[in-house]
Design a protein around this motif. Structure first.
Motif, PDB file in Angstrom:
ATOM      1  N   LYS A   1       8.439   4.722  20.469  1.00  0.00           N
ATOM      2  CA  LYS A   1       8.819   5.945  19.760  1.00  0.00           C
ATOM      3  C   LYS A   1       8.924   5.685  18.268  1.00  0.00           C
ATOM      4  O   LYS A   1       9.593   4.752  17.828  1.00  0.00           O
ATOM      5  CB  LYS A   1      10.164   6.460  20.278  1.00  0.00           C
ATOM      6  N   GLN A   2       8.282   6.533  17.477  1.00  0.00           N
ATOM      7  CA  GLN A   2       8.375   6.445  16.018  1.00  0.00           C
ATOM      8  C   GLN A   2       9.377   7.492  15.544  1.00  0.00           C
ATOM      9  O   GLN A   2       9.121   8.685  15.561  1.00  0.00           O
ATOM     10  CB  GLN A   2       7.013   6.664  15.359  1.00  0.00           C
ATOM     11  N   ALA A   3      10.547   7.015  15.096  1.00  0.00           N
ATOM     12  CA  ALA A   3      11.630   7.911  14.680  1.00  0.00           C
ATOM     13  C   ALA A   3      11.455   8.391  13.249  1.00  0.00           C
ATOM     14  O   ALA A   3      11.864   9.510  12.907  1.00  0.00           O
ATOM     15  CB  ALA A   3      12.974   7.208  14.836  1.00  0.00           C
ATOM     16  N   VAL A   4      10.892   7.548  12.385  1.00  0.00           N
ATOM     17  CA  VAL A   4      10.633   7.902  10.989  1.00  0.00           C
ATOM     18  C   VAL A   4       9.187   7.529  10.688  1.00  0.00           C
ATOM     19  O   VAL A   4       8.753   6.417  11.001  1.00  0.00           O
ATOM     20  CB  VAL A   4      11.598   7.188  10.027  1.00  0.00           C
ATOM     21  N   CYS A   5       8.456   8.477  10.082  1.00  0.00           N
ATOM     22  CA  CYS A   5       7.001   8.318   9.952  1.00  0.00           C
ATOM     23  C   CYS A   5       6.546   8.497   8.505  1.00  0.00           C
ATOM     24  O   CYS A   5       6.355   9.623   8.045  1.00  0.00           O
ATOM     25  CB  CYS A   5       6.279   9.344  10.829  1.00  0.00           C
ATOM     26  N   GLY A   6       6.391   7.410   7.767  1.00  0.00           N
ATOM     27  CA  GLY A   6       5.841   7.474   6.416  1.00  0.00           C
ATOM     28  C   GLY A   6       6.632   8.349   5.468  1.00  0.00           C
ATOM     29  O   GLY A   6       6.057   9.099   4.674  1.00  0.00           O
ATOM     30  N   LEU A   7       7.936   8.246   5.508  1.00  0.00           N
ATOM     31  CA  LEU A   7       8.810   9.139   4.737  1.00  0.00           C
ATOM     32  C   LEU A   7       8.933   8.698   3.288  1.00  0.00           C
ATOM     33  O   LEU A   7       9.136   7.527   2.990  1.00  0.00           O
ATOM     34  CB  LEU A   7      10.198   9.172   5.389  1.00  0.00           C
ATOM     35  N   ASP A   8       8.791   9.667   2.370  1.00  0.00           N
ATOM     36  CA  ASP A   8       9.065   9.471   0.943  1.00  0.00           C
ATOM     37  C   ASP A   8      10.316  10.260   0.584  1.00  0.00           C
ATOM     38  O   ASP A   8      10.505  11.390   1.059  1.00  0.00           O
ATOM     39  CB  ASP A   8       7.898   9.963   0.085  1.00  0.00           C
ATOM     40  N   MET A   9      11.148   9.690  -0.295  1.00  0.00           N
ATOM     41  CA  MET A   9      12.418  10.343  -0.627  1.00  0.00           C
ATOM     42  C   MET A   9      12.901   9.835  -1.973  1.00  0.00           C
ATOM     43  O   MET A   9      12.843   8.637  -2.256  1.00  0.00           O
ATOM     44  CB  MET A   9      13.450  10.030   0.472  1.00  0.00           C
ATOM     45  N   THR A  10      13.371  10.755  -2.816  1.00  0.00           N
ATOM     46  CA  THR A  10      13.884  10.386  -4.135  1.00  0.00           C
ATOM     47  C   THR A  10      15.219  11.066  -4.371  1.00  0.00           C
ATOM     48  O   THR A  10      15.325  12.296  -4.264  1.00  0.00           O
ATOM     49  CB  THR A  10      12.902  10.799  -5.246  1.00  0.00           C
TER      50      THR A  10
END
Length: 300
Positions: free
Chosen positions: A16-25
């Motif tokens: 299971k992929q819970a977080v997928c290539g997330l960008d955040m600032t």
């Protein structure tokens, strides 16, 4: 410099992929409202930011340094899930134990200072188990503030609070960031309350960032509408629904017309059809409606 910069963050739990290539600032001095459905990846992301669980890929930088850097980790204050207090000890004693864990010098002075900051100095002698939910939430934030961190990560700190508890928590958040040197990441499902304090937003779904925006950008994105009541609401809704592309009745029993139309045109049209408008105002959708519309694949 930003407080948090995340690029391509991912987290896998087995298949299971819970977080997928997330960008955040998260900018310096921000109250960043981190929003998403249950299971969207909010808590997992927060835990990776704080180093509580390892990431599977991507990068997390805090104040320009990797989040594994010990010096930058020392600038974090964290409240995820619960503060982990001993029920039979007083608020003050629980705080002193946490101060000892953090090896804080002049611990008593520091504990008194942070309890005052979260409006809990008068309850320092209360046993933790006798505190209300709102008081326990504030104790957790006080613990997160020990050691004078510059970045707070708070997971659902508004849950279960009454109106007075919400007001106090808003005051606490605004007080924390008032000098512009501290930032707060706060996740919450109480979007109406979050909108009263947040300066920035990140909306996540299925482990992916859907949109990041400032409070000003949210305001600009939220569509204006006309809200009205009429003597015959059923007929008014039918007639307006035939004439305009989007007409809805809200929970307060107002008819909303989202088309760009002059108020006097609405009044005249209904009057010509023997319906008198009894109330009319211009309003704008809020964060909760914007979020709901976004989740449904629309855009206001």
């Amino acid at each position: 410099m930003n407080a948090i910069e995340i690029k391509g963050l991912s987290k896998n739990f087995g298949p299971k992929q819970a977080v997928c290539g997330l960008d955040m600032t998260v900018p310096m001095g921000a109250i960043y409202g981190f929003i998403g459905e249950n299971g969207s990846g909010k808590s997992t992301t927060e835990k990776m930011i704080c180093g509580l669980i390892p990431k599977s890929g991507g990068s997390i930088r805090l104040y320009g340094r990797d989040n594994t850097d010990g010096a930058v980790r020392a600038r974090l204050g964290v409240l995820i899930e619960s503060p982990g207090c001993f029920p039979s000890l007083t608020v003050f004693d629980n705080m002193m134990l946490q101060a000892a864990n953090l090896n804080i010098k002049d611990a008593e002075k520091e504990v008194i200072k942070v309890l005052k900051k979260v409006r809990m100095e008068g309850a320092a002698g209360n046993k933790y188990k006798n505190c209300s939910l709102g008081m326990k939430q504030r104790v957790g934030i006080a613990m997160a503030l020990l050691g004078d961190p510059t970045l707070l990560v708070l997971d659902e700190p508004l849950n279960g609070l009454d109106a007075d508890g919400m007001r106090i928590m808003r005051e606490v958040f605004l007080d924390i960031i008032k000098d512009g040197t501290r930032s707060i990441v706060v996740s919450s499902h109480l979007l109406g309350e979050l909108q009263k304090v947040a300066t920035h937003y990140g909306i996540i779904r299925h482990g992916k960032m859907l949109v990041e925006m400032t409070a000003e950008e949210l305001d600009a994105s939220c569509r204006t509408y006309l809200a009205l009541r009429a003597e015959d609401m059923r007929r008014a809704e039918m007639l307006l629904g035939c004439r305009y592309s989007r007409v809805e009745r809200d929970e307060a029993d107002y008819l909303r017309v989202y088309d760009l139309v002059a108020p006097e045109d609405i009044v005249t049209y209904l009057y010509e059809n023997q319906i008198t408008v009894t109330e009319l105002r211009t309003d704008k959708i809020g964060l909760e409606e914007y979020y709901t519309d976004l989740m449904n694949g629309g855009k206001r």
